[in-house]
Design an enzyme around this catalytic site. Sequence first.
Site, mmCIF file in Angstrom:
data_model
loop_
_atom_site.group_PDB
_atom_site.id
_atom_site.type_symbol
_atom_site.label_atom_id
_atom_site.label_comp_id
_atom_site.label_asym_id
_atom_site.label_seq_id
_atom_site.Cartn_x
_atom_site.Cartn_y
_atom_site.Cartn_z
ATOM 1 C CB CYS A 119 -0.872 0.014 1.235
ATOM 2 S SG CYS A 119 -0.385 0.216 2.657
ATOM 3 C CB CYS A 193 -3.072 1.586 -1.665
ATOM 4 S SG CYS A 193 -3.059 3.254 -2.098
ATOM 5 C CB CYS A 200 3.118 -1.744 -7.338
ATOM 6 S SG CYS A 200 3.921 -3.082 -6.526
#
Length: 254
Positions: A119, A193, A200
């Site tokens: 997250c 998230c 990411c």
Amino acid sequence: MPSAGQVELPAFVRLAAHPLRWRLMTELSVSDQRVRELVARVGEPQNLVSYHLRQLRDGGLVTSSRSSLDGRDSYYHLDLDRCANGLDDAGVALHPALRRPHDSGSPAPSRRIEVLFVCTGNSARSPIAEALLDRHAVAGVSATSAGTRPKDQLHPDAVRALQRGFGIDLSGRRPRGLDTLTDRRFDVVVTLCDKAREVCPEFPGQQRTIHWSVRDPAADPGRQAFEHATADIDTRVRYLLPVLTATARSEGPP
């Protein structure tokens, strides 16, 4: 109402039996997705996909939530507990002996599985997921968590929610950044998230990316938001475990 001589189909069967709705449920069974992603995956027009998503949502099998990255967008999530109960009810409606037996748990995977939860701050959602997977996991499944922009400390309400609900003590833990894991290998990366999903990175050996659109409990006043998020993540983690073991068996040794 059915006429004399007719049998009314169980609600779950009526909803899930449509081929496109079943395909949408299958796509949502592991990862939350947006409408445009589902459109691309099933190859059907957006208005048709939206119509059937609305049918699933009205039937209680699918929920939707606004993206924390773009409030004009929404993520759809399949409620697997409701699906399990619906399947159970449908079996019993056909014959009482078809009641679903209680799950005895997931078997150990044929090889070690490394899971990374991500997250933004690594202060609530991802450390909660890491702790809960560690609690539920069988031997051979290992969890790690990190943040794209880690905060200085875990949110105290996240620590309290895990302690009260599951007896897990994270009081000594500190958030970590993704940049500390660049040399690690992960089989599955789970983003919790919507913002973290977009930034990411891929990791060496990564086999699968999963997204859980979980609202940041710190954005809501009071501790109830943390208890709700913890319960939501716990349900998702429990349903993730069979996926991990099945994936390991189908892929074999790395």
